[in-house]
Design an enzyme around this catalytic site. Structure first.
Site, PDB file in Angstrom:
ATOM      1  N   ALA A 116      -6.402  -1.545  -0.524  1.00  0.00           N
ATOM      2  CA  ALA A 116      -6.596  -2.998  -0.575  1.00  0.00           C
ATOM      3  C   ALA A 116      -5.529  -3.742   0.223  1.00  0.00           C
ATOM      4  CB  ALA A 116      -6.590  -3.474  -2.022  1.00  0.00           C
ATOM      5  N   CYS A 117      -5.917  -4.938   0.681  1.00  0.00           N
ATOM      6  CA  CYS A 117      -5.039  -5.719   1.553  1.00  0.00           C
ATOM      7  C   CYS A 117      -4.114  -6.620   0.774  1.00  0.00           C
ATOM      8  CB  CYS A 117      -5.883  -6.531   2.538  1.00  0.00           C
ATOM      9  SG  CYS A 117      -6.840  -5.465   3.612  1.00  0.00           S
ATOM     10  N   PHE A 118      -3.243  -6.025  -0.018  1.00  0.00           N
ATOM     11  CA  PHE A 118      -2.094  -6.769  -0.533  1.00  0.00           C
ATOM     12  C   PHE A 118      -0.984  -5.760  -0.808  1.00  0.00           C
ATOM     13  CE2 PHE A 118      -1.958  -6.173  -5.183  1.00  0.00           C
ATOM     14  CZ  PHE A 118      -3.178  -5.568  -5.399  1.00  0.00           C
TER      15      PHE A 118
END
Ligand SMILES: *Cc1c(COP(=O)(O)O)cnc(C)c1O
Length: 479
Positions: A387-389
């Site tokens: 995921a993009c965090f």
């Protein structure tokens, strides 16, 4: 994590028959089955570059846990006592898993229309189902009462709704459904606040120690001869065993008071909830169902003398151990001197661990490209998700054999509240889930529990059928 060792005041076997407990070597057997399943999942194509994430359920282990639960309570109750072990569907809301447990003699505890529908799809009959949600609508209550499903009312307003339904024209002349009230004995919390349901200000049940509350409960039973159950659930992971026992003891004392006032056994069944913690640091069950049952018998002997039927609602302790998430390592890199393995398992399947890593640490096992346990000197590294965090880490600074692209990592003990509890961040798909068992000739055989979610289904669930919905609204005036 200090929440898992909650065996306060409970010794080991103290001369009690322990044939119901996993014998020495059980932990090794759990690990051996898991290793065999990971290798077989790779060999049989359940895991591949195109299918980089999968959930696995150990059917042998699930059956063993169900048998251990039955044996634990059979070992302490007076013969002939009705006992319903209702699996908390919330823990693993998968129809085949609920069906498997039902085949092993368990019922279902449900807390939403969806969970009730899952339990019914699994074939669990009304008389083995318990409805506990804190926010039941009138329609849910009506359906449950009509079906004969046990209902535990959470609060006075809900009980008033039940009163109204029973007084309504269409109500059946005889109430088939057992009805009770959930009480909060307010005995205190454990190490995880969000999962402690018996604190002074918990949102669940009637808070017994609040002014006038106990008297209200006693009166509610006196005025309603059809109230025959009493329910408590002291909390989940992080609650010490001694606190769970205290919550049950308080509830038992209240049932005795109600029955003394009524001059008869009005409360005929005590629902003691679930909440047995799981040791996420090893393959050993600690505490065991048998230890909990014996601790209950020592503290509340009257609970087992045959005057009360029993309902339990265990979730995590039945399933957590038997689930494994396996993910491919896509890339490896270094950042600030620390190796990072970028895998396909992250916040979407281990939401609690990613957002609250101190409360929910998971063991990670390293496997090579063929799914064989990886050896080699341990290197401190991060295991990251897709995921993009930045916080999307399954494990931070964990010592593992050096991981390489094409290897696999497994997040252990994820059979409850993890991979069946998908979080749709980044529109990541729900992984396929497969149950496994020995095939009898030294191999492993799989059965589909849930298909992997397709990209098409993600689009459909994301309003794909309403693509023009917003652009066709009137533009309004821009100022
Ligand atoms: C969540 C819950 C359970 C199951 O708890 P576990 O910790 O998974 O055993 C049982 N009863 C009620 C009312 C619950 O809310």
């Amino acid at each position: 994590m200090d929440g898992t060792g909650g065996t306060d005041g409970v010794d080991g076997t103290d001369g009690v028959d322990v044939t119901d407990e996993r014998g020495a070597g059980a932990a090794e057997a759990v690990a051996a089955r898991r290793d065999a399943a990971v290798a077989a999942a790779v060999a049989q194509g359940l895991l591949s570059p195109d299918r980089p994430l999968v959930g696995l359920l150990d059917v042998t282990g699930i059956r063993a846990s169900a048998a251990a639960l039955h044996a634990a309570f059979a070992g302490v109750v007076t013969p002939g006592t009705p006992v319903l072990h209702a699996f908390a569907v919330k823990a693993t809301p998968l129809v085949p898993a609920v069906r498997l447990l039902h085949a092993e003699g368990l019922g279902a505890e449900v807390a939403s229309p969806g969970e009730l529908a899952l339990a019914r799809a699994a074939g669990v009959p009304p008389e083995a189902t318990v409805l506990d949600s804190p926010a039941k609508t009138p329609a849910e209550l009506r359906e449950a009462l009509a079906l004969g499903i046990a209902v535990n009312a959470d609060n006075p307003q809900e009980l008033a709704r039940v009163d109204a339904l029973l007084a309504s024209p269409g109500a059946p002349a005889v109430l088939r459904a057992p009805v009770g009230i959930r009480v909060n004995p307010q005995v205190g919390g454990g190490s995880i606040g969000a999962l402690s349901t018996a604190t002074a200000t918990s949102k669940f049940g009637v808070a017994l120690r609040d002014e006038g509350a106990r008297a209200w409960v006693v009166r509610a039973y006196a005025e309603r001869p059809w109230l025959t159950r009493l329910h408590t659930h002291t909390g989940s992971q992080g609650i010490p065993l001694a606190l769970m026992v205290r919550g049950v003891a308080e509830t038992y004392a209240l049932a005795e008071e109600i029955n003394a006032r009524a001059g008869r056994r009005q409360v005929d069944t005590l629902d003691i909830g679930g909440g047995l913690p799981v040791d996420f640091s090893s393959d050993t069950d600690r505490p065991t169902f048998a230890q909990y049952a014996r601790a209950l018998r020592a503290a509340v002997p009257g609970l087992f003398d045959g005057r009360y039927g029993l309902v339990t609602e265990f979730g995590r302790s039945l399933l957590a151990r038997h689930g494994t998430v396996v993910a491919r390592v896509e890339y490896t890199k270094r950042a600030g001197g620390r190796p990072v393995a970028v895998t396909h398992a992250g916040v979407q399947i281990a939401t609690r661990t990613v957002y609250a890593p101190d409360a929910w640490p998971l063991r990670i096992a390293a496997y090579d490209a063929e799914g064989r346990p990886k050896a080699g000197p341990r290197v401190v590294q991060d295991v990251a998700g897709p995921a993009c965090f930045a916080g999307d880490l399954l494990a931070e600074a964990r010592a593992l054999p050096p991981l390489e692209p094409g290897d696999h990592v497994a997040a252990l003990d994820t059979g409850a509240y993890f991979f069946a509890h998908h979080y749709g961040y980044n529109s990541l798909p729900r992984p396929g889930i497969h149950g496994f068992a020995p095939d009898g000739t030294g191999g492993v055989v799989f059965a589909t529990v849930r298909d992997a979610q397709t990209v098409k289904s993600i689009v459909a669930e994301s309003g794909g059928a309403h693509a023009a919905g917003l652009t066709t609204l009137p533009p309004g005036t821009r100022r």
